[in-house]
Each structure stands twice: as C-alpha cells, then as structure tokens.
Design a protein around this motif. Structure first.
Motif, short mmCIF file in Angstrom:
data_model
loop_
_atom_site.label_atom_id
_atom_site.label_comp_id
_atom_site.label_asym_id
_atom_site.label_seq_id
_atom_site.Cartn_x
_atom_site.Cartn_y
_atom_site.Cartn_z
N ALA A 87 11.95 -3.96 -13.12
CA ALA A 87 12.03 -3.91 -11.66
C ALA A 87 11.20 -2.73 -11.17
O ALA A 87 10.60 -2.00 -11.96
N ASP A 88 11.19 -2.55 -9.85
CA ASP A 88 10.58 -1.37 -9.24
C ASP A 88 11.68 -0.37 -8.93
O ASP A 88 12.77 -0.75 -8.49
N TYR A 89 11.39 0.91 -9.12
CA TYR A 89 12.36 1.97 -8.90
C TYR A 89 11.77 3.00 -7.92
O TYR A 89 10.62 3.41 -8.07
N TYR A 90 12.60 3.40 -6.96
CA TYR A 90 12.16 4.34 -5.93
C TYR A 90 13.12 5.51 -5.83
O TYR A 90 14.34 5.32 -5.85
N CYS A 91 12.56 6.72 -5.67
CA CYS A 91 13.39 7.86 -5.34
C CYS A 91 13.31 8.10 -3.83
O CYS A 91 12.39 7.62 -3.15
N GLN A 92 14.30 8.83 -3.32
CA GLN A 92 14.37 9.11 -1.88
C GLN A 92 14.95 10.51 -1.67
O GLN A 92 15.87 10.91 -2.39
N CYS A 93 14.41 11.24 -0.70
CA CYS A 93 14.93 12.57 -0.39
C CYS A 93 14.51 12.96 1.02
O CYS A 93 13.44 12.55 1.50
N ARG B 270 0.80 -1.22 0.00
CA ARG B 270 0.00 0.00 0.00
C ARG B 270 0.84 1.27 0.00
O ARG B 270 0.55 2.23 -0.72
N LYS B 271 1.92 1.29 0.79
CA LYS B 271 2.67 2.53 0.97
C LYS B 271 4.06 2.50 0.33
O LYS B 271 4.77 3.50 0.35
N GLY B 272 4.46 1.36 -0.22
CA GLY B 272 5.80 1.28 -0.77
C GLY B 272 6.83 1.29 0.33
O GLY B 272 6.60 0.76 1.42
N LEU B 273 7.99 1.90 0.07
CA LEU B 273 9.05 1.98 1.07
C LEU B 273 8.75 3.09 2.07
O LEU B 273 8.34 4.19 1.68
N GLU B 274 9.00 2.80 3.32
CA GLU B 274 8.77 3.77 4.39
C GLU B 274 9.94 3.73 5.37
O GLU B 274 10.27 2.67 5.90
N GLN C 277 5.79 9.60 -7.92
CA GLN C 277 6.32 8.88 -9.08
C GLN C 277 5.17 8.29 -9.87
O GLN C 277 4.14 7.95 -9.29
N PRO C 278 5.35 8.11 -11.18
CA PRO C 278 4.31 7.40 -11.94
C PRO C 278 4.28 5.95 -11.48
O PRO C 278 5.33 5.35 -11.23
N PRO C 279 3.09 5.35 -11.34
CA PRO C 279 3.02 3.96 -10.89
C PRO C 279 3.73 3.00 -11.82
O PRO C 279 4.27 1.99 -11.36
N SER C 280 3.72 3.30 -13.12
CA SER C 280 4.34 2.39 -14.07
C SER C 280 4.85 3.14 -15.29
O SER C 280 4.32 4.19 -15.65
N LYS D 101 6.95 0.87 -11.38
CA LYS D 101 7.23 -0.44 -11.95
C LYS D 101 7.59 -0.27 -13.41
O LYS D 101 6.80 0.25 -14.20
N LEU D 102 8.80 -0.69 -13.76
CA LEU D 102 9.26 -0.64 -15.15
C LEU D 102 9.02 -1.97 -15.83
O LEU D 102 9.47 -3.02 -15.35
#
Lengths: 121, 110
Positions: free
Chosen positions: B86-92, A42-46, B6-9, B107-108
């Motif tokens: 794969a799945d891609y995540y940004c972080q900040c 539901r929330k992805g990474l947290e 992010q876009p879901p896919s 999700k790509l």
C-alpha cells in the motif's frame, strides 16, 4: 462514524468546486474537527481546511484565498467550496474527522471514500 | 516537494521487516509535534495506522509500530504480508507554515 462525500465530478476552469460531506452516527455539533483533504499524483495528500463544532475555520495558507469550509449542524454535514479552480485542482477529495488540539494539529480517525473531481472544459 | 520527506518506495520480502522514514525540521517533528501515519490502498479511504507518534488504533496489529527521534519519525512493519502492499503517509503540524503537513508518501512493495 461514517462520512460520505458528494458533489459534481466535473468542474469547469475558473468556476467553483463545491462538495458536501454527510456524517452518520455522530453529531458534528458535539465536537471534533471536520476536515477536507485532497490527493493528487503530483503532491500526494494535501490538507485543505478544517472547521470545528462552533464553525471556526482553519485553512491551508496556499489555498486560503480560494477556500471556504462551513458546517450545517441541522443537516449534520459540512461543506467545501474552492473558487477559481484550475486543472491543478483536479484531485480525489476526502472528508475526515479530526481529533487533536486545534484545527491544524490533529489525527484523522474516520475518512470518507473520496470524491474524484476533474477540472476541465 | 513536501516539507516532510519520505522515500518514494520501499520493498521487502514476506516475513521481513521494513521501515519508512519521515524527515522533518525544527518547526514540525523537531518541535515535538505529534506524528501520525496512514495506510492507503488506492481507491479506498486512507486508514489511521499510528497516532501520536507510537499509538495504534483498535484493530491495528502490533506488527505496525511508530517511533520518533529528533526531527524524524519512522514507521516499522514486521512480519511483512502481501496485504501490507500500500501507500503510507506521515502527518505532522508545522508551526512555521501554520499547516497540517503530509509527507509525500511511500509505496511499499511486498
């Protein structure tokens, strides 16, 4: 550097989730930040919380009232405790090493494989 | 809903170029806090793909690149391969929330 999570895979609602992250090939008392993250559909990474080499902690405000992260340098591991769990806490829990400016602003360069924790009666 | 959007896919054919956006605000990306990107194959540990906006860790091919502009950041992947699926995540970091934020993930599909 290798990290490995361990702990119960099933926790009852209202009880406390406890996980340990064992670190190999690096002394956690030497530096960096030691971080817990979870992944849910539901929330992805947290981000959950961070502890540094001196034991100073930083927590996600949304979880702060229930979470504790601690360091045990004698065993070269760090731990997560999350109290009063509900089904919403069901997740894959990861530990990771953080490199950056403080307990909130970092990148995660080494991760554990993850530990699936299910909250259910 | 994540504060980093992010876009879901996204999808692309082998050999093509795709970009994944990460839209933030004035208290995170717009405040010039560093953006990091991760690649995640389900069932494995996420991997650091890009750190500090546009830097690749050792071993990450130069097909992967990061950029930022204003309150947004992007991950570009050129020469798409099936193994990039794969799945891609940004972080900040977000200074208003005092939290390390992740985007909702993209999700790509190749």
């Amino acid at each position: 550097v290798q990290l490995q999570e361990s702990g119960p895979g099933l926790v009852r609602p209202s009880e406390t989730l406890s996980l340990t992250c064992s670190v190999s090939n690096y002394s956690i008392s030497s530096g960096y930040y030691w971080v817990w993250i979870r992944l849910t559909p539901r929330k992805g990474l947290e981000w959950i919380g961070t502890v540094d080499k001196s034991g100073t902690t930083s927590y996600n405000p949304s979880l702060e009232s229930r979470v504790a992260v601690s360091l045990d340098t004698s065993k070269n591991h760090f731990s997560l405790r999350l109290s009063s769990v509900t089904a919403a806490d069901t997740a894959m829990y990861y530990c990771a090493r953080g490199e950056g400016f403080n307990g909130y602003d970092f990148q995660l360069d080494y991760w554990g494989q993850g530990a699936l924790v299910t909250v259910s009666s | 809903q994540s504060v980093l959007t992010q876009p879901p896919s996204v999808s692309g054919a082998p050999g093509q170029r795709v970009t994944i956006s990460c839209t933030g605000s004035s208290s995170n990306i717009g405040a010039r806090y560093d953006v990091h990107w991760y690649q995640h194959f389900p069932g494995t540990a996420p991997k650091l793909l890009i750190y500090t906006n546009d830097n690749r860790p050792s071993g990450i091919p130069d097909r992967f690149s990061g950029s930022r502009s204003g309150a947004s950041a992007s991950l570009a992947i050129t020469g798409l391969r099936a193994e990039d699926e794969a799945d891609y995540y940004c972080q900040c970091y977000d200074s208003s929330l005092t939290v390390s934020l992740f985007g909702g993930g993209t999700k790509l599909t190749v």
